[in-house]
Scaffold this active site. Structure first.
Site, PDB file in Angstrom:
ATOM      1  N   ILE A   4       4.782  -1.260   6.404  1.00  7.73           N
ATOM      2  CA  ILE A   4       4.351  -2.404   5.597  1.00  7.73           C
ATOM      3  C   ILE A   4       4.833  -3.730   6.203  1.00  7.73           C
ATOM      4  O   ILE A   4       4.220  -4.773   5.967  1.00  7.73           O
ATOM      5  CB  ILE A   4       4.829  -2.217   4.128  1.00  7.73           C
ATOM      6  N   ASN A  48      16.265   6.076  12.469  1.00 10.83           N
ATOM      7  CA  ASN A  48      17.526   5.558  11.961  1.00 10.83           C
ATOM      8  C   ASN A  48      18.142   6.596  11.039  1.00 10.83           C
ATOM      9  O   ASN A  48      17.448   7.204  10.217  1.00 10.83           O
ATOM     10  CB  ASN A  48      17.292   4.251  11.189  1.00 10.83           C
ATOM     11  N   HIS A  86      12.132   9.661   8.755  1.00 14.58           N
ATOM     12  CA  HIS A  86      10.900   9.122   9.342  1.00 14.58           C
ATOM     13  C   HIS A  86      11.153   8.678  10.767  1.00 14.58           C
ATOM     14  O   HIS A  86      12.223   8.185  11.101  1.00 14.58           O
ATOM     15  CB  HIS A  86      10.352   7.959   8.511  1.00 14.58           C
ATOM     16  N   HIS A 134       9.868   6.076  13.603  1.00 17.71           N
ATOM     17  CA  HIS A 134       9.086   4.864  13.861  1.00 17.71           C
ATOM     18  C   HIS A 134       8.397   5.033  15.217  1.00 17.71           C
ATOM     19  O   HIS A 134       9.043   5.412  16.199  1.00 17.71           O
ATOM     20  CB  HIS A 134       9.999   3.631  13.969  1.00 17.71           C
TER      21      HIS A 134
HETATM   22  P1  5GP Z   1      14.342   2.486   8.040  1.00 16.91           P
HETATM   23  O1  5GP Z   1      15.108   1.194   8.084  1.00 16.91           O
HETATM   24  O2  5GP Z   1      14.719   3.314   6.833  1.00 16.91           O
HETATM   25  O3  5GP Z   1      14.409   3.245   9.337  1.00 16.91           O
HETATM   26  O4  5GP Z   1      12.828   2.063   7.916  1.00 16.91           O
HETATM   27  C1  5GP Z   1      12.148   1.988   6.709  1.00 16.91           C
HETATM   28  C2  5GP Z   1      10.803   1.374   7.016  1.00 16.91           C
HETATM   29  O5  5GP Z   1       9.919   1.617   5.937  1.00 16.91           O
HETATM   30  C3  5GP Z   1      10.849  -0.157   7.214  1.00 16.91           C
HETATM   31  O6  5GP Z   1      10.357  -0.490   8.504  1.00 16.91           O
HETATM   32  C4  5GP Z   1       9.972  -0.678   6.085  1.00 16.91           C
HETATM   33  O7  5GP Z   1       9.219  -1.811   6.466  1.00 16.91           O
HETATM   34  C5  5GP Z   1       9.101   0.514   5.729  1.00 16.91           C
HETATM   35  N1  5GP Z   1       8.679   0.559   4.341  1.00 16.91           N
HETATM   36  C6  5GP Z   1       9.479   0.434   3.243  1.00 16.91           C
HETATM   37  N2  5GP Z   1       8.766   0.545   2.112  1.00 16.91           N
HETATM   38  C7  5GP Z   1       7.478   0.752   2.506  1.00 16.91           C
HETATM   39  C8  5GP Z   1       6.265   0.945   1.766  1.00 16.91           C
HETATM   40  O8  5GP Z   1       6.220   0.948   0.539  1.00 16.91           O
HETATM   41  N3  5GP Z   1       5.129   1.148   2.488  1.00 16.91           N
HETATM   42  C9  5GP Z   1       5.138   1.154   3.874  1.00 16.91           C
HETATM   43  N4  5GP Z   1       3.974   1.356   4.472  1.00 16.91           N
HETATM   44  N5  5GP Z   1       6.262   0.982   4.582  1.00 16.91           N
HETATM   45  C10 5GP Z   1       7.426   0.779   3.915  1.00 16.91           C
END
Ligand code: 5GP
Length: 116
Positions: free
Chosen positions: A30, A86, A99, A101
């Site tokens: 997002i 992460n 997840h 990236h």
């Molecule tokens: P993390 O920091 O946990 O590795 O990454 C989480 C990722 O999820 C972030 O890049 C953030 O922008 C994305 N994200 C969080 N909430 C949502 C959402 O509701 N929809 C989408 N498509 N991405 C999300």
């Protein structure tokens, strides 16, 4: 604990899903940090890498196959891309549903800034 990603996988809240099968779902981040920024997510709830189990090895490997396919579809297989996972606070993990990236589409620069 279910996170927002479980609702995305179940299509209960909107997202731009680019790939889905019985094991994984991939959708656009997002808040993209690069021209291509896609999250590849196991359909089952695994909070972080700390929680992966040996019986999930095949599904975890499948994430790489899906990453490769999506990179090709997005046209960045040859230009290059980065896969990032992460895990935990020091890595800045925000969503505790494992997840990967997939980022690319321009020069991503160094992986990390210098430690000091
Ligand atoms: P993390 O920091 O946990 O590795 O990454 C989480 C990722 O999820 C972030 O890049 C953030 O922008 C994305 N994200 C969080 N909430 C949502 C959402 O509701 N929809 C989408 N498509 N991405 C999300």
């Amino acid at each position: 604990m279910p996170t927002i990603f479980s609702k995305i996988i179940a299509r209960e809240i909107p997202s731009e899903i680019v790939y889905q099968d019985d094991q994984v779902t991939a959708f656009k981040d997002i808040h993209p940090l690069a021209p291509v920024h896609i999250l590849i997510v196991p359909n089952i709830e695994i909070p972080s890498v700390n929680d992966v189990k040996p019986e999930q090895e095949s599904m975890l490997g499948h994430m790489f196959i899906v990453a490769k396919q999506i990179a090709a579809e997005q046209g960045i297989a040859q230009s290059g891309y980065r896969l990032l996972i992460n895990s935990g606070d020091d890595a800045g993990q925000e969503v505790y549903h494992l997840h990967m990236h997939l980022v690319g589409g321009h020069n991503l620069g160094p992986l990390l800034t210098k430690h000091h």
